[in-house]
Design a protein around this motif. Structure first.
Motif: not given
Length: 509
Positions: A19-23
């Motif tokens: 979904a965003g930065g973590l991934g």
């Protein structure tokens, strides 16, 4: 010994499992560890319909759509048998698929039956009710525990890293000495610290917690021997939230995978020690032509030429303050020599983010020098980020854990105008390798209800606008000085923000 990382998402170059930065960060770690040929196992869920894409209705409203996993991605996954876990007193069959690269692999868990288990992984971070959300992460915990026992072997595990609180149920089903677990906190924001009724834990695990609801972050903090936060500033911020755990909290600042994100021309010049003002300017001129061609799919007839391309591109949510760039564009309409590149999408339940998505599209429709990329993803980012001239990074102070988009652009010779948040204070020196505005607030201010938030926003926008106008003037009146800042950005970030250095701090190799 094998390093295991358990995460709710991973942003590989293929597929829709993030979904965003973590991934994206977890994928950077994976690719770097694979190139280093380290035994590294990432365990996550396979989401049948990805996260979210959008189409726009005739009245300009964004309509959320599923992301079917592409065949090209699924064909790269190697089937690796099945696992059986028990949930709701029922046996659940979980298909295992692996994405392999050298000595590293991403393990995707895909429940097949019963039907209710299959439906748990329909979408990432999108659920119909709280109980479905709870069981989604029970599935991740129990599936990961069974994979580690059966396929890795407990004796072979060096450490298990729990990425964000969504993974914190794993120690409940795989009890190990605390020093075998570390929890990495990737956000100070409330969305990263879910809680569930104690009754659900009693029914599924037999535990009767004193607390009700049970906060997953507190569970993970209590059962892990070490806690890692992703910037030095974040350590200061969380010290006011979890003072009782600070004895085991350390900061390891995020980085990015230069091999994945840096344009080959810039990388070659840097590695050969030949990165000069003239050389970088020439490379960026070539990139401008490439960017013009690419962005024409979103804005037919767009002309960039020698214009400064200014980008605000990331997840659309309130604390990242996309309204700053919206306001600047509206106050400075249709300025010659400036192209704004806007990109990003919100969670489908985030009404504020959806409204901002509409505003981005309206600006792109209204002004010939504004481009909006609604389908922003890893593939788009890998092309666009290296080719812009200036990045805008505007989070509300205290809310950004680290941030990595500004690292990616800086490595490519596109410096950043940033608020003093996340990892920025460690890396950007104002006027040297980027530009700064705002205050370095080190506590969590409720941006929705605290009256101080509006005062901070107004003061910081005024400084943001002033600094951005100064940078534009520098670009056109003293181009060599602009490129000196850009060269300094490359040198700083290549030396201080490469993911390999981060991994060495994590794993001591």
């Amino acid at each position: 010994m094998v390093i295991v990382s358990v995460t709710p998402e991973i942003g590989l170059d293929d597929g829709y499992t993030y979904a965003g930065g973590l991934g994206v960060l977890e994928a950077d770690k994976f690719y770097a560890m694979a190139r280093l040929n380290k035994p590294y196992v990432v365990i996550t869920l396979l989401y049948n319909n990805g996260y979210v894409d959008y189409v726009f209705s005739n009245d300009n409203n964004p309509v959320p759509m599923p992301q079917r996993q592409p065949r090209s991605f699924m064909s790269k996954l190697t089937p690796s048998g099945y696992l059986r876990v028990t949930m709701k007193d029922t046996e659940v069959y979980v298909k295992v698929l692996e994405y392999r690269f050298n000595n590293a692999r991403v393990v995707f868990l895909s429940p097949q039956s019963p039907r209710w288990a299959y439906e748990l992984v329909d979408r990432l971070y999108i659920e119909n009710d709280l109980e479905s959300k709870f069981y989604k992460y029970v599935l991740l915990a129990k599936g990961a525990a069974e994979y580690i026992r059966a396929r890795v072997g407990l004796r072979n595990v060096d450490v298990i890293d729990l990425q964000e609180a969504y993974t914190a149920m794993l120690p409940l089903v795989l009890p190990l000495p605390p020093q075998r677990y570390r929890i990495i906190i990737h956000t100070p924001g409330p969305w990263g610290h879910p809680s569930f009724p104690a009754e659900l834990f009693r029914r599924e695990f037999g535990y009767r917690f004193f607390e009700d609801p049970v906060i997953l972050t507190e569970l993970g903090l209590s059962m892990s021997g070490e806690v890692i936060v992703v910037s030095r500033k974040m350590r200061d911020v969380v010290s006011r939230v979890i003072p009782h755990h600070m004895h085991k909290v350390k900061a390891i600042t995020n980085g990015v995978d230069s091999a994945r994100w840096v344009d080959g021309r810039v990388l070659k010049a840097f590695n050969e020690g030949k990165l000069t003002v003239e050389g970088l300017a020439g490379i960026k001129q070539e990139m401008a032509k490439e960017l013009e061609s690419y962005l024409s799919r979103y804005k037919p007839g767009l002309r960039i030429g020698d214009s400064i391309t200014i980008a605000w591109i990331r997840r659309l949510t309130r604390y990242k303050r996309p309204d700053f760039v919206v306001r600047f564009i509206e106050e400075n309409p249709q300025r010659d020599g400036i192209v704004f590149v806007l990109g990003g999408k919100p969670h489908p339940y985030d009404e504020w983010g959806l409204a901002m998505m509409r505003r981005f599209r309206e600006l792109a429709n209204k002004y010939s020098n504004v481009v909006y990329i609604p389908d922003y993803d890893v593939g788009v980012a890998k092309f666009v980020l290296p080719r812009i001239r200036l990045m805008l990074f505007t989070p509300f102070p205290g809310w950004e854990a680290s941030g990595t988009s500004f690292m990616k652009t800086s490595m490519n010779g596109a410096p950043t105008l940033s608020s003093r948040d996340g990892a920025v204070p460690e890396l950007i020196m104002d006027g040297v390798n980027g530009w700064l505005f705002g205050v370095d607030e080190r506590c969590l201010i409720d941006i929705g209800s605290d009256p101080r938030a509006n005062d901070i926003n107004e003061k910081e926008y005024a400084e943001f606008s002033y600094k951005l106008n100064q940078i534009i003037q520098l670009y056109y009146n003293n181009r060599d000085e602009y490129w000196k800042v850009a060269v300094n950005a490359v040198n700083t970030f290549m030396n201080k923000a490469d993911i390999v250095g981060v991994l060495k701090q994590y794993y001591k190799f």
